[in-house]
Enzyme design. Structure first.
Site, PDB file in Angstrom:
ATOM      1  N   ASP A 119      -3.228  -1.957   9.541  1.00 47.99           N
ATOM      2  CA  ASP A 119      -3.226  -1.987   8.079  1.00 47.99           C
ATOM      3  C   ASP A 119      -3.763  -3.286   7.499  1.00 47.99           C
ATOM      4  O   ASP A 119      -3.950  -3.392   6.284  1.00 47.99           O
ATOM      5  CB  ASP A 119      -1.801  -1.773   7.548  1.00 47.99           C
ATOM      6  CG  ASP A 119      -1.299  -0.354   7.777  1.00 47.99           C
ATOM      7  OD1 ASP A 119      -2.128   0.560   7.889  1.00 47.99           O
ATOM      8  OD2 ASP A 119      -0.066  -0.171   7.845  1.00 47.99           O
TER       9      ASP A 119
ATOM     10  N   VAL B 217      10.762  -4.586   3.764  1.00 46.29           N
ATOM     11  CA  VAL B 217      10.573  -4.821   5.191  1.00 46.29           C
ATOM     12  C   VAL B 217      10.751  -3.496   5.926  1.00 46.29           C
ATOM     13  O   VAL B 217      11.682  -2.744   5.662  1.00 46.29           O
ATOM     14  CB  VAL B 217      11.576  -5.872   5.698  1.00 46.29           C
ATOM     15  CG1 VAL B 217      11.410  -6.106   7.191  1.00 46.29           C
ATOM     16  CG2 VAL B 217      11.406  -7.183   4.928  1.00 46.29           C
TER      17      VAL B 217
ATOM     18  N   LYS C   7       0.827  -1.202   0.000  1.00 46.32           N
ATOM     19  CA  LYS C   7       0.000   0.000   0.000  1.00 46.32           C
ATOM     20  C   LYS C   7       0.863   1.254   0.000  1.00 46.32           C
ATOM     21  O   LYS C   7       2.010   1.256   0.462  1.00 46.32           O
ATOM     22  CB  LYS C   7      -0.956   0.027   1.188  1.00 46.32           C
ATOM     23  CG  LYS C   7      -0.296   0.049   2.576  1.00 46.32           C
ATOM     24  CD  LYS C   7       0.117   1.419   3.071  1.00 46.32           C
ATOM     25  CE  LYS C   7       0.726   1.370   4.471  1.00 46.32           C
ATOM     26  NZ  LYS C   7       1.392   2.641   4.874  1.00 46.32           N
TER      27      LYS C   7
ATOM     28  N   GLY D 248       9.242  -0.788   5.523  1.00 48.02           N
ATOM     29  CA  GLY D 248       9.379   0.226   4.486  1.00 48.02           C
ATOM     30  C   GLY D 248       8.227   1.193   4.388  1.00 48.02           C
ATOM     31  O   GLY D 248       8.185   2.012   3.476  1.00 48.02           O
TER      32      GLY D 248
ATOM     33  N   MET E  97       5.131   0.314   3.738  1.00 46.68           N
ATOM     34  CA  MET E  97       4.192  -0.167   2.717  1.00 46.68           C
ATOM     35  C   MET E  97       3.360  -1.345   3.212  1.00 46.68           C
ATOM     36  O   MET E  97       2.729  -2.042   2.431  1.00 46.68           O
ATOM     37  CB  MET E  97       4.944  -0.550   1.444  1.00 46.68           C
ATOM     38  CG  MET E  97       5.749   0.611   0.851  1.00 46.68           C
ATOM     39  SD  MET E  97       6.288   0.300  -0.828  1.00 46.68           S
ATOM     40  CE  MET E  97       4.727   0.486  -1.717  1.00 46.68           C
ATOM     41  N   ALA E  98       3.365  -1.566   4.532  1.00 43.79           N
ATOM     42  CA  ALA E  98       2.514  -2.577   5.181  1.00 43.79           C
ATOM     43  C   ALA E  98       2.843  -4.000   4.744  1.00 43.79           C
ATOM     44  O   ALA E  98       1.962  -4.831   4.604  1.00 43.79           O
ATOM     45  CB  ALA E  98       1.029  -2.278   4.939  1.00 43.79           C
ATOM     46  N   GLY E  99       4.136  -4.299   4.597  1.00 43.78           N
ATOM     47  CA  GLY E  99       4.516  -5.641   4.184  1.00 43.78           C
ATOM     48  C   GLY E  99       4.117  -6.707   5.190  1.00 43.78           C
ATOM     49  O   GLY E  99       3.576  -7.751   4.819  1.00 43.78           O
ATOM     50  N   GLY E 100       4.370  -6.478   6.472  1.00 42.38           N
ATOM     51  CA  GLY E 100       3.986  -7.442   7.486  1.00 42.38           C
ATOM     52  C   GLY E 100       2.481  -7.609   7.582  1.00 42.38           C
ATOM     53  O   GLY E 100       1.964  -8.726   7.722  1.00 42.38           O
ATOM     54  N   SER E 101       1.759  -6.499   7.493  1.00 47.34           N
ATOM     55  CA  SER E 101       0.296  -6.551   7.525  1.00 47.34           C
ATOM     56  C   SER E 101      -0.249  -7.276   6.305  1.00 47.34           C
ATOM     57  O   SER E 101      -1.231  -8.022   6.389  1.00 47.34           O
ATOM     58  CB  SER E 101      -0.279  -5.136   7.591  1.00 47.34           C
ATOM     59  OG  SER E 101       0.054  -4.509   8.806  1.00 47.34           O
ATOM     60  N   ALA E 102       0.381  -7.055   5.148  1.00 48.82           N
ATOM     61  CA  ALA E 102      -0.034  -7.756   3.936  1.00 48.82           C
ATOM     62  C   ALA E 102       0.131  -9.260   4.098  1.00 48.82           C
ATOM     63  O   ALA E 102      -0.756 -10.048   3.722  1.00 48.82           O
ATOM     64  CB  ALA E 102       0.771  -7.250   2.740  1.00 48.82           C
TER      65      ALA E 102
END
Length: 307
Positions: free
Chosen positions: A148, A107, A18, A109, A111-116
């Protein structure tokens, strides 16, 4: 409850990163969170999460791809937490899962990588274990894991309120072309919010610019670029002054808008069209100001089954 003998051996889910087109933050609340008003846009940068049957109560995760070594593989991993939450709240029989995450989203970053990955794990495990979970329940479970996660499930373009976890769709026409500048080191979201608190730059009203919403309706990237806003950006720039150079270079190279995504450090540069995005990505890469440059477009859907 389905068994490994009756269901597919593996379920794969693709989930998008995101960008925050607008992010307005109030002061820290008594519960430790900040009230937010944000406009999310999901973009074509994806992680993939694969779920396979495991013995009951066995939960493992393997992480592959870009920056995989930075992602925890113990019980603090958000995808593992998502699987366990779904097991605890819905599964009627003992279940387990082996997860594989293939990373492309940076990671820490912004951009909500963990939430994704958590969103993808929720969907993958629900399908693998043949659980009856409604989209509304899935978003509620996601909100328990992180602010997120509900948006990562839905994707598109949406307004987030409260902690950012209360999602409402936003009308958006057309496709928008972005150039993302990735940094070598991430930024801790709690530390960025702490710096934001120290700076004292708090919005009086938690409203997103109406001009931004109008630009999305009219599919006007130039106007959209003028309205991008992130209350956390001054904090991110204070912690990482190099990000200001990336923003300046992007604008000088023709970006019609530039913003730090979320808590950073990823810088999102908006181009007027696809051709301009190609030129911008090539010239920005040549400057060597960031770890990597990636060209993406949005909006795209949220978590989706691949198999």
């Amino acid at each position: 409850m389905a068994s490994p003998l009756t269901e597919a051996e593996v379920v794969r889910v693709r989930v998008a990163a995101k960008i925050n087109l607008a992010l307005r933050s109030g002061p820290r609340r008594n519960d430790g969170y900040h009230s937010l008003a944000t406009v999310f846009q999901a973009v074509s940068l994806y992680d993939e999460v694969e779920a396979r049957w495991a013995e009951p109560d066995v939960f493992t995760v393997t992480v592959l791809g870009d920056q995989a070594d930075l992602v925890p593989t113990d019980d603090t991993n958000l995808a593992i937490r998502a699987a366990r939450l779904l097991r605890d709240l819905v599964a009627a029989e003992p279940v387990g899962v082996n997860l594989v995450i293939r990373k492309s989203i940076p990671v820490t970053g912004g951009m909500a990588g963990g939430s994704a990955d958590a969103a993808a794990a929720l969907l993958a495990c629900a399908v693998l274990w043949d659980l009856d979970v409604s989209p509304e329940e899935m978003r509620d479970f996601g909100a328990r894991l992180g602010a997120d996660v509900p948006f990562a499930l839905t994707g598109g373009t949406a307004l987030g309120t409260d902690r950012g976890d209360q999602i409402a769709p936003v009308l958006s026409r057309g496709s928008y072309h972005w150039v993302l500048a990735f940094s070598e080191e991430g930024l801790s979201t709690p530390e960025v919010f702490a710096t934001f608190d120290e700076l004292g730059e708090v919005s009086d009203e938690l409203t997103v610019p109406p001009e931004l919403l109008s630009a999305l309706v009219s599919a006007d990237p130039v106007e959209l670029g003028k309205t991008l806003i992130n209350d956390l950006q001054p904090a991110a720039l204070a912690m990482r002054p190099d990000l200001a150079r990336i923003i300046q270079a992007g604008v000088e190279l023709g970006a019609v808008g530039a913003v730090v995504s979320g808590s950073g450090p990823t810088v999102a540069l908006l181009a007027a069209n696809e051709a301009d995005a190609v030129d911008l990505s090539v010239h920005l890469s040549a400057l060597g100001l960031c770890r990597a440059v990636k060209r993406v477009s949005g909006p795209v859907p949220g978590a989706r089954l691949l198999t």
